[in-house]
Design a protein around this motif. Structure first.
Motif, mmCIF file in Angstrom:
data_model
loop_
_atom_site.group_PDB
_atom_site.id
_atom_site.type_symbol
_atom_site.label_atom_id
_atom_site.label_comp_id
_atom_site.label_asym_id
_atom_site.label_seq_id
_atom_site.Cartn_x
_atom_site.Cartn_y
_atom_site.Cartn_z
ATOM 1 N N GLU A 191 8.278 2.102 -0.099
ATOM 2 C CA GLU A 191 7.594 3.079 -0.953
ATOM 3 C C GLU A 191 8.513 3.538 -2.096
ATOM 4 O O GLU A 191 8.089 3.659 -3.241
ATOM 5 C CB GLU A 191 7.165 4.283 -0.099
ATOM 6 C CG GLU A 191 6.459 5.386 -0.851
ATOM 7 C CD GLU A 191 4.997 5.058 -1.135
ATOM 8 O OE1 GLU A 191 4.594 3.898 -0.937
ATOM 9 O OE2 GLU A 191 4.280 5.968 -1.584
ATOM 10 N N ILE A 193 -0.666 4.268 4.737
ATOM 11 C CA ILE A 193 -0.269 3.457 5.899
ATOM 12 C C ILE A 193 -0.084 4.353 7.119
ATOM 13 O O ILE A 193 -0.590 4.078 8.212
ATOM 14 C CB ILE A 193 1.038 2.684 5.598
ATOM 15 C CG1 ILE A 193 0.819 1.691 4.453
ATOM 16 C CG2 ILE A 193 1.540 1.964 6.852
ATOM 17 C CD1 ILE A 193 2.081 0.967 4.012
ATOM 18 N N ILE A 194 0.646 5.463 6.931
ATOM 19 C CA ILE A 194 0.940 6.339 8.064
ATOM 20 C C ILE A 194 -0.329 7.025 8.570
ATOM 21 O O ILE A 194 -0.553 7.138 9.777
ATOM 22 C CB ILE A 194 2.031 7.360 7.678
ATOM 23 C CG1 ILE A 194 3.359 6.614 7.505
ATOM 24 C CG2 ILE A 194 2.169 8.445 8.744
ATOM 25 C CD1 ILE A 194 4.499 7.466 7.034
ATOM 26 N N ARG A 217 8.667 0.820 -4.640
ATOM 27 C CA ARG A 217 7.399 0.746 -5.356
ATOM 28 C C ARG A 217 7.336 1.817 -6.457
ATOM 29 O O ARG A 217 7.006 1.528 -7.608
ATOM 30 C CB ARG A 217 6.264 0.961 -4.349
ATOM 31 C CG ARG A 217 4.883 0.540 -4.803
ATOM 32 C CD ARG A 217 3.878 0.716 -3.665
ATOM 33 N NE ARG A 217 3.617 2.110 -3.351
ATOM 34 C CZ ARG A 217 2.750 2.880 -4.006
ATOM 35 N NH1 ARG A 217 2.070 2.376 -4.997
ATOM 36 N NH2 ARG A 217 2.581 4.137 -3.672
ATOM 37 N N LEU A 247 0.844 -1.195 0.000
ATOM 38 C CA LEU A 247 0.000 0.000 0.000
ATOM 39 C C LEU A 247 0.879 1.245 0.000
ATOM 40 O O LEU A 247 2.012 1.219 0.479
ATOM 41 C CB LEU A 247 -0.898 0.006 1.236
ATOM 42 C CG LEU A 247 -1.939 -1.117 1.322
ATOM 43 C CD1 LEU A 247 -2.730 -1.011 2.613
ATOM 44 C CD2 LEU A 247 -2.885 -1.055 0.123
ATOM 45 N N PRO A 248 0.366 2.354 -0.524
ATOM 46 C CA PRO A 248 1.143 3.604 -0.501
ATOM 47 C C PRO A 248 1.435 4.044 0.941
ATOM 48 O O PRO A 248 0.573 3.926 1.817
ATOM 49 C CB PRO A 248 0.232 4.612 -1.188
ATOM 50 C CG PRO A 248 -0.749 3.797 -1.962
ATOM 51 C CD PRO A 248 -0.909 2.506 -1.227
ATOM 52 N N LEU A 249 2.651 4.528 1.145
ATOM 53 C CA LEU A 249 3.100 4.915 2.482
ATOM 54 C C LEU A 249 2.224 5.989 3.157
ATOM 55 O O LEU A 249 1.949 5.873 4.350
ATOM 56 C CB LEU A 249 4.568 5.350 2.416
ATOM 57 C CG LEU A 249 5.291 5.608 3.724
ATOM 58 C CD1 LEU A 249 5.223 4.420 4.667
ATOM 59 C CD2 LEU A 249 6.756 5.960 3.464
ATOM 60 N N PRO A 250 1.776 7.029 2.410
ATOM 61 C CA PRO A 250 0.941 8.033 3.094
ATOM 62 C C PRO A 250 -0.309 7.393 3.712
ATOM 63 O O PRO A 250 -0.711 7.748 4.829
ATOM 64 C CB PRO A 250 0.551 8.999 1.963
ATOM 65 C CG PRO A 250 1.591 8.815 0.925
ATOM 66 C CD PRO A 250 2.047 7.388 1.000
ATOM 67 N N LEU A 289 7.701 11.578 4.875
ATOM 68 C CA LEU A 289 7.158 10.335 5.421
ATOM 69 C C LEU A 289 8.220 9.500 6.126
ATOM 70 O O LEU A 289 7.958 8.381 6.558
ATOM 71 C CB LEU A 289 6.535 9.513 4.288
ATOM 72 C CG LEU A 289 5.391 10.204 3.547
ATOM 73 C CD1 LEU A 289 5.059 9.467 2.266
ATOM 74 C CD2 LEU A 289 4.163 10.312 4.437
ATOM 75 N N VAL A 315 5.164 2.023 14.213
ATOM 76 C CA VAL A 315 5.050 2.295 12.776
ATOM 77 C C VAL A 315 6.425 2.194 12.133
ATOM 78 O O VAL A 315 6.626 1.530 11.104
ATOM 79 C CB VAL A 315 4.450 3.703 12.537
ATOM 80 C CG1 VAL A 315 4.308 3.982 11.050
ATOM 81 C CG2 VAL A 315 3.110 3.842 13.241
#
Lengths: 182, 171
Positions: free
Chosen positions: B28, A166-167, B31, A161-164, B17, B116
């Motif tokens: 990411e 997830i966060i 990806r 999944l895209p990191l934004p 991020l 996280v």
């Protein structure tokens, strides 16, 4: 107790050398060496000050060690100090890395060389997994924290999944889990 | 859009991020780099390995990716993205003084981000292993290095050299 006064000026050349020493001393991340240089060797900060600075720099966006260089450089030398600390930390290692990559580029066609880098890539993956597991051991997550950790891992490694996204989901859950624990 | 602008924007968003260090953003980064068609997963794993085998902050891998995509201007664009906006913010806050550093919300936020960050770092290792472990000897190398990292305090460079030696001998 402060190691040196917050507003004491350190010449940019000295900042450059100190942060270059940090940048050149570590493989696979240099953060542990920042503490050694700034606290143990130079006596510029106490342990508590370092922990506090790291605390601020780790919630600010951007790589933590870079933020520490900018923060410390600014506090002790203004804009010029920040530039000096940043250049020391990044400049020489960058030139070294690009040189290494260029040499590798010349020999990438050689089967032995590409096999060696293949092996190195397998080890590099192991280094990162090992580092993550050491952090798990150190943190000793409880159930809620552990669930957040596993969810993030699964979302990033398998679902890709895209990191934004997830966060955005996991950070509030992490804060909730940490509050429950306190 | 020019590839330099794309690199800059991509790494600027990576930088925002980067929770707990640049290595959290590797899944990411991989990806997006693969989606852009700049590298395949194996080339990305190689670039990461080379960056690890060279001393310096982990985020230098951004410069290496930019370098491999378009050369020196790409490295500059990627690093400017990775560092420019976040460094500017840090500079402004360092100038502003200590007022917010004692704020307990920072400690709470930091504690909440720990799982996280660890989850992302373990994902980084897994994604890289998926690309690098193309045969059982490589999987063994990954496992031995992970175990060695946990139970010994050896400098990471020794494990990378071991990997290179085993790779060259078996390859």
């Amino acid at each position: 107790m402060t190691a040196i006064a917050e507003d004491r000026t350190i010449p940019p050349a000295v900042l450059f050398r100190a942060f270059m020493a940090i940048g050149m001393s570590g493989f696979g991340g240099v953060l542990p060496f920042a503490r050694r240089e700034l606290v143990d060797r130079r006596n510029w900060m106490t342990d508590a000050e370092f922990a506090e600075t790291l605390g601020i720099c780790s919630v600010l966006p951007g790589p933590n060690i870079i933020n520490i260089a900018i923060w410390f450089g600014t506090r002790h030398g203004g804009a010029l100090g920040a530039i000096a600390a940043f250049s020391g930390l990044v400049g020489v290692p960058l030139v070294l890395l690009l040189t290494l990559a260029t040499i590798y580029g010349h020999y990438a066609g050689e089967p032995r060389v590409s096999a060696a880098v293949d092996g190195m890539a397998a080890s590099a993956a192991g280094l990162v997994i090992g580092t993550g597991l050491v952090m798990v051991r150190r943190v000793q997550p409880d159930l809620a924290t552990g669930l957040v950790l596993l969810m993030v891992f699964f979302a990033a490694a398998w679902l890709r999944l895209p990191l934004p996204a997830i966060i955005a989901v996991a950070a509030p859950l992490g804060v909730l889990a940490a509050r429950k624990r306190a | 859009m020019s590839v330099l602008v794309t690199l800059f924007l991509m790494f600027a968003s990576m930088s925002l991020l980067a929770i707990g260090g640049a290595n959290s953003t590797i899944p990411e980064m991989q990806r997006l780099v693969v989606a852009h068609g700049w590298m395949d997963a194996t080339q990305f794993a190689h670039a990461f390995a080379i960056a690890q085998a060279s001393p310096g902050p982990n985020m230098l891998v951004a410069g290496l990716i930019g370098w491999q995509v378009v050369g020196a201007s790409g490295a500059a664009a990627a690093l400017a993205g990775m560092c420019g906006p976040s460094c500017t913010l840090t500079y402004v806050l360092a100038r502003a003084g200590d007022r917010f550093s004692a704020d307990p919300r920072i400690a709470r936020l930091r504690a909440g981000l720990v799982p996280v960050s660890i989850g992302l770092i373990l994902a980084t290792g897994t994604v890289l292993a998926q690309a690098a472990d193309t045969d059982p000897s490589r999987t063994l190398l990954t496992a031995v290095t992970a175990a060695g990292t946990i139970w010994t305090l050896r400098n990471p460079i020794w494990f990378l050299m071991l990997g290179a030696a085993v790779g060259a001998l078996l390859g």
